[in-house]
Design a protein around this motif. Sequence first.
Motif, PDB file in Angstrom:
ATOM      1  N   GLN A   1      59.601  53.264  42.175  1.00  0.00           N
ATOM      2  CA  GLN A   1      59.844  51.348  41.719  1.00  0.00           C
ATOM      3  C   GLN A   1      60.499  50.952  42.118  1.00  0.00           C
ATOM      4  O   GLN A   1      61.560  50.637  42.939  1.00  0.00           O
ATOM      5  N   LEU A   2      59.830  49.501  42.467  1.00  0.00           N
ATOM      6  CA  LEU A   2      60.503  48.504  43.496  1.00  0.00           C
ATOM      7  C   LEU A   2      60.082  47.048  43.416  1.00  0.00           C
ATOM      8  O   LEU A   2      59.016  46.905  42.814  1.00  0.00           O
ATOM      9  N   GLN A   3      60.858  46.359  42.765  1.00  0.00           N
ATOM     10  CA  GLN A   3      60.783  45.202  42.282  1.00  0.00           C
ATOM     11  C   GLN A   3      61.372  43.941  43.197  1.00  0.00           C
ATOM     12  O   GLN A   3      62.822  43.850  43.022  1.00  0.00           O
ATOM     13  N   ALA A   4      60.650  43.261  44.148  1.00  0.00           N
ATOM     14  CA  ALA A   4      61.077  42.219  44.995  1.00  0.00           C
ATOM     15  C   ALA A   4      61.389  40.657  43.651  1.00  0.00           C
ATOM     16  O   ALA A   4      60.232  40.255  43.163  1.00  0.00           O
ATOM     17  N   SER A   5      62.278  40.233  44.099  1.00  0.00           N
ATOM     18  CA  SER A   5      62.604  38.841  43.410  1.00  0.00           C
ATOM     19  C   SER A   5      63.289  37.855  44.056  1.00  0.00           C
ATOM     20  O   SER A   5      64.395  38.855  45.047  1.00  0.00           O
TER      21      SER A   5
ATOM     22  N   SER B   1      64.124  51.787  41.770  1.00  0.00           N
ATOM     23  CA  SER B   1      64.480  52.989  40.650  1.00  0.00           C
ATOM     24  C   SER B   1      63.479  53.806  40.227  1.00  0.00           C
ATOM     25  O   SER B   1      62.300  54.022  41.264  1.00  0.00           O
ATOM     26  N   GLY B   2      63.594  55.824  40.568  1.00  0.00           N
ATOM     27  CA  GLY B   2      63.465  56.118  40.446  1.00  0.00           C
ATOM     28  C   GLY B   2      63.194  57.242  41.544  1.00  0.00           C
ATOM     29  O   GLY B   2      62.325  58.269  41.865  1.00  0.00           O
ATOM     30  N   PHE B   3      63.839  56.592  42.749  1.00  0.00           N
ATOM     31  CA  PHE B   3      64.581  57.431  43.850  1.00  0.00           C
ATOM     32  C   PHE B   3      65.609  57.249  44.306  1.00  0.00           C
ATOM     33  O   PHE B   3      66.063  56.377  44.156  1.00  0.00           O
ATOM     34  N   PRO B   4      66.225  58.242  45.253  1.00  0.00           N
ATOM     35  CA  PRO B   4      67.619  58.030  45.072  1.00  0.00           C
ATOM     36  C   PRO B   4      67.301  57.070  46.940  1.00  0.00           C
ATOM     37  O   PRO B   4      66.539  57.189  47.806  1.00  0.00           O
ATOM     38  N   LEU B   5      67.774  55.931  46.526  1.00  0.00           N
ATOM     39  CA  LEU B   5      67.938  54.796  47.899  1.00  0.00           C
ATOM     40  C   LEU B   5      68.607  55.591  49.161  1.00  0.00           C
ATOM     41  O   LEU B   5      68.096  55.352  49.634  1.00  0.00           O
TER      42      LEU B   5
ATOM     43  N   TYR C   1      73.950  49.553  46.849  1.00  0.00           N
ATOM     44  CA  TYR C   1      73.847  51.604  46.936  1.00  0.00           C
ATOM     45  C   TYR C   1      73.914  51.321  45.399  1.00  0.00           C
ATOM     46  O   TYR C   1      73.735  51.974  44.659  1.00  0.00           O
ATOM     47  N   ALA C   2      75.525  51.220  44.788  1.00  0.00           N
ATOM     48  CA  ALA C   2      75.805  50.635  43.534  1.00  0.00           C
ATOM     49  C   ALA C   2      74.585  49.609  42.743  1.00  0.00           C
ATOM     50  O   ALA C   2      75.082  50.550  41.236  1.00  0.00           O
ATOM     51  N   LYS C   3      73.706  49.454  43.363  1.00  0.00           N
ATOM     52  CA  LYS C   3      72.767  48.736  42.401  1.00  0.00           C
ATOM     53  C   LYS C   3      71.428  48.762  42.566  1.00  0.00           C
ATOM     54  O   LYS C   3      70.688  48.572  42.290  1.00  0.00           O
ATOM     55  N   ASN C   4      71.463  49.921  43.211  1.00  0.00           N
ATOM     56  CA  ASN C   4      70.350  49.947  43.866  1.00  0.00           C
ATOM     57  C   ASN C   4      69.739  49.283  44.532  1.00  0.00           C
ATOM     58  O   ASN C   4      68.603  49.351  44.194  1.00  0.00           O
ATOM     59  N   THR C   5      69.796  48.195  45.279  1.00  0.00           N
ATOM     60  CA  THR C   5      69.427  46.872  45.980  1.00  0.00           C
ATOM     61  C   THR C   5      68.912  46.757  46.924  1.00  0.00           C
ATOM     62  O   THR C   5      70.298  46.993  47.495  1.00  0.00           O
ATOM     63  N   ILE C   6      68.066  46.449  47.625  1.00  0.00           N
ATOM     64  CA  ILE C   6      68.328  45.607  49.358  1.00  0.00           C
ATOM     65  C   ILE C   6      67.947  44.437  49.222  1.00  0.00           C
ATOM     66  O   ILE C   6      67.048  44.018  48.132  1.00  0.00           O
ATOM     67  N   TYR C   7      69.081  43.779  49.739  1.00  0.00           N
ATOM     68  CA  TYR C   7      68.670  42.048  50.169  1.00  0.00           C
ATOM     69  C   TYR C   7      68.140  41.919  51.109  1.00  0.00           C
ATOM     70  O   TYR C   7      67.871  42.390  52.864  1.00  0.00           O
TER      71      TYR C   7
END
Length: 126
Positions: free
Chosen positions: A2-6, A24-28, A73-79
Motif C-alpha cells: 500500500q502507498l498513500q499520498a497526502s 506499508s506491506g513491503f520493504p521500502l 526509512y524509520a517512518k516508511n515514508t517518501i517525501y
Amino acid sequence: VQLQASGGGLVQPGGSLRLSCTTSGFPLNRYNIGWFRQAPGKEREGVSYDSRVNGIRYYSNSTEGRFTVSRDYAKNTIYLQMSSLKPEDTAVYYCAASPNLLFSYSWHLPQGYDYWGQGTLVTVSS
C-alpha cells in the motif's frame, strides 16, 4: 502493498508544499519510488524518481531545481518537497513503487511501476 499520498492543498504561486507517501506491506529499502502528477485533460507525467540505490534521483525538466525527493526509512515514508510553485504545477499527485531499478530514460514511464497510491490534489493559485 500500500502507498498513500497526502499533504496536498491550496498554495499561492511561489509557495512551498511537502507531500508525503506513506508505505506499508513491503520493504521500502527494496523499492524504487516515483512521483507522478496528472492535470485535468493531460496525461500522467513523471515528476521525480528516488532509487533504492542511495543517491540516485531523477527529476523532470519542469521540476528540477524546485522539487526534492527524500525518504525516511524509520517512518516508511517518501517525501516530495516542492518549492517555487507555479500554477502549472496544479495537478493530482501520485506516488508509485517498483522493485526494478529504473533509469534516466525510463523512470518517467507509468508502466514501469507495479503499485500506486491514491492521489493528493495540489492547487497553485492566488
